[in-house]
Enzyme design. Sequence first.
Site, PDB file in Angstrom:
ATOM      1  N   ARG A   5      41.086  42.684  26.483  1.00 57.55           N
ATOM      2  CA  ARG A   5      40.755  41.311  26.848  1.00 57.55           C
ATOM      3  C   ARG A   5      40.658  40.416  25.613  1.00 57.55           C
ATOM      4  O   ARG A   5      41.111  39.275  25.621  1.00 57.55           O
ATOM      5  CB  ARG A   5      39.462  41.266  27.662  1.00 57.55           C
ATOM      6  CG  ARG A   5      38.272  41.982  27.019  1.00 57.55           C
ATOM      7  CD  ARG A   5      37.056  41.939  27.905  1.00 57.55           C
ATOM      8  NE  ARG A   5      35.949  42.713  27.358  1.00 57.55           N
ATOM      9  CZ  ARG A   5      34.727  42.683  27.821  1.00 57.55           C
ATOM     10  NH1 ARG A   5      34.434  41.893  28.843  1.00 57.55           N
ATOM     11  NH2 ARG A   5      33.776  43.422  27.298  1.00 57.55           N
ATOM     12  N   GLU A  53      37.463  31.552  42.946  1.00 61.44           N
ATOM     13  CA  GLU A  53      38.782  32.101  42.636  1.00 61.44           C
ATOM     14  C   GLU A  53      39.866  31.637  43.613  1.00 61.44           C
ATOM     15  O   GLU A  53      41.012  31.390  43.215  1.00 61.44           O
ATOM     16  CB  GLU A  53      38.728  33.629  42.609  1.00 61.44           C
ATOM     17  CG  GLU A  53      37.926  34.216  41.465  1.00 61.44           C
ATOM     18  CD  GLU A  53      36.441  34.323  41.754  1.00 61.44           C
ATOM     19  OE1 GLU A  53      35.704  34.836  40.900  1.00 61.44           O
ATOM     20  OE2 GLU A  53      36.017  33.884  42.855  1.00 61.44           O
ATOM     21  N   PHE A  78      38.427  40.407  42.005  1.00 61.19           N
ATOM     22  CA  PHE A  78      38.500  39.090  42.628  1.00 61.19           C
ATOM     23  C   PHE A  78      39.942  38.598  42.712  1.00 61.19           C
ATOM     24  O   PHE A  78      40.338  37.948  43.689  1.00 61.19           O
ATOM     25  CB  PHE A  78      37.626  38.095  41.867  1.00 61.19           C
ATOM     26  CG  PHE A  78      36.201  38.551  41.706  1.00 61.19           C
ATOM     27  CD1 PHE A  78      35.478  38.970  42.809  1.00 61.19           C
ATOM     28  CD2 PHE A  78      35.606  38.600  40.466  1.00 61.19           C
ATOM     29  CE1 PHE A  78      34.163  39.413  42.681  1.00 61.19           C
ATOM     30  CE2 PHE A  78      34.297  39.046  40.322  1.00 61.19           C
ATOM     31  CZ  PHE A  78      33.571  39.457  41.437  1.00 61.19           C
ATOM     32  N   HIS A 104      38.935  44.027  33.685  1.00 58.97           N
ATOM     33  CA  HIS A 104      37.992  44.874  34.423  1.00 58.97           C
ATOM     34  C   HIS A 104      38.723  45.744  35.449  1.00 58.97           C
ATOM     35  O   HIS A 104      38.671  45.509  36.657  1.00 58.97           O
ATOM     36  CB  HIS A 104      36.898  44.035  35.080  1.00 58.97           C
ATOM     37  CG  HIS A 104      35.929  43.454  34.091  1.00 58.97           C
ATOM     38  ND1 HIS A 104      36.337  42.600  33.096  1.00 58.97           N
ATOM     39  CD2 HIS A 104      34.598  43.622  33.943  1.00 58.97           C
ATOM     40  CE1 HIS A 104      35.281  42.242  32.368  1.00 58.97           C
ATOM     41  NE2 HIS A 104      34.225  42.858  32.852  1.00 58.97           N
ATOM     42  N   ASP A 112      29.275  48.039  34.901  1.00 59.17           N
ATOM     43  CA  ASP A 112      29.283  47.005  35.929  1.00 59.17           C
ATOM     44  C   ASP A 112      29.317  47.602  37.337  1.00 59.17           C
ATOM     45  O   ASP A 112      29.016  46.913  38.316  1.00 59.17           O
ATOM     46  CB  ASP A 112      30.469  46.058  35.744  1.00 59.17           C
ATOM     47  CG  ASP A 112      30.289  45.143  34.539  1.00 59.17           C
ATOM     48  OD1 ASP A 112      29.241  45.250  33.875  1.00 59.17           O
ATOM     49  OD2 ASP A 112      31.187  44.343  34.265  1.00 59.17           O
ATOM     50  N   ARG A 162      38.875  46.073  29.828  1.00 56.87           N
ATOM     51  CA  ARG A 162      37.542  45.739  29.332  1.00 56.87           C
ATOM     52  C   ARG A 162      37.153  46.493  28.067  1.00 56.87           C
ATOM     53  O   ARG A 162      36.679  45.920  27.110  1.00 56.87           O
ATOM     54  CB  ARG A 162      36.505  46.028  30.419  1.00 56.87           C
ATOM     55  CG  ARG A 162      35.069  45.685  30.027  1.00 56.87           C
ATOM     56  CD  ARG A 162      34.089  46.019  31.144  1.00 56.87           C
ATOM     57  NE  ARG A 162      32.742  45.574  30.843  1.00 56.87           N
ATOM     58  CZ  ARG A 162      31.850  46.283  30.147  1.00 56.87           C
ATOM     59  NH1 ARG A 162      32.192  47.470  29.670  1.00 56.87           N
ATOM     60  NH2 ARG A 162      30.637  45.809  29.929  1.00 56.87           N
TER      61      ARG A 162
END
Length: 309
Positions: A5, A53, A78, A104, A112, A162
């Site tokens: 990222r 989103e 998402f 992610h 997470d 990530r």
Amino acid sequence: MENMRDAFGKALVELAAIRDDFVVLDADVAGGTGTYHFREACPDRFIQCAIAEQNMFSVAAGLAESGIIPIVTCYAVFASMRALEQARNSIAYPDFNVKIAASHLGLDVGPDGATHQALEDISIYRSIPNMTVVSPADPVELRAVLPHLLDSHGPLYLRTGRSPLPDVFDAGTKFEHGKAQVLAEGEDCTIMAVGVMVHRALEAARKLAGEGISCRVLNMSWLKPMDENAVIRAAKETGAIVTCEDHNKYGGLSGAVMETVCENHPVPVERVAVNDVFGSSGEPEDLAREYGLMPENIEMAVRRVLKRK
């Protein structure tokens, strides 16, 4: 070691210095996607859409119609589920030039937990017509492929990541876009891997070589369209395949490979993937060990598939 990222965010800044044809859209997760680098360097080309989103994807469709290249950034869960209708109907169906960059991915998300660990995104996005799906193996490949992705017209789903990853490729490596990279030659079996699993596949192949087992290793970063010729050639020349992915065992890399193999040259295939369960919270390496995604799991899969040849 660098995470994908941050490499992505820094690469966008470098590209912005030499081209003015793209903007970045964010869903209030710039710190998580690495695009805060771009926000700081190019605030006038950074569009904050907040935690919405579905609306962000629709905004991207409108921007694409105006000739601008929108890069939509958010977490993969998402991008692949909350905004899926907009990705399909507002972007892919009209074949708009929108680039969706998702971080992610899989169990590598770590602490997470299950709600943010995208184990389904490859399956979802490669089933959408007009959509290209790319998942680089390391920051070197990500930086190399990004200009090409911006130059290519059409909807695209780019998987970043990530956690920090070791470099698979040397800086300056030349990539043939759309093609699988042969990272190791071998005759007994082919290990095909994507994303975080590529460096683990290489480690497994090195250990197996010590036992006299010769494994070809392919980086399958182009998930759609897939390099079917490389898959068919591996099936014919090695007679056995192991697929490796930080993703559900259904519909991802393994699904794409098995579809190609079954239609062209059937051989035994073993899957190293998450076994159709949700993940849990923990450190990425601990989760990979718990859910069977480590090099030793790849080694065991190779031994199993060789017995089936």
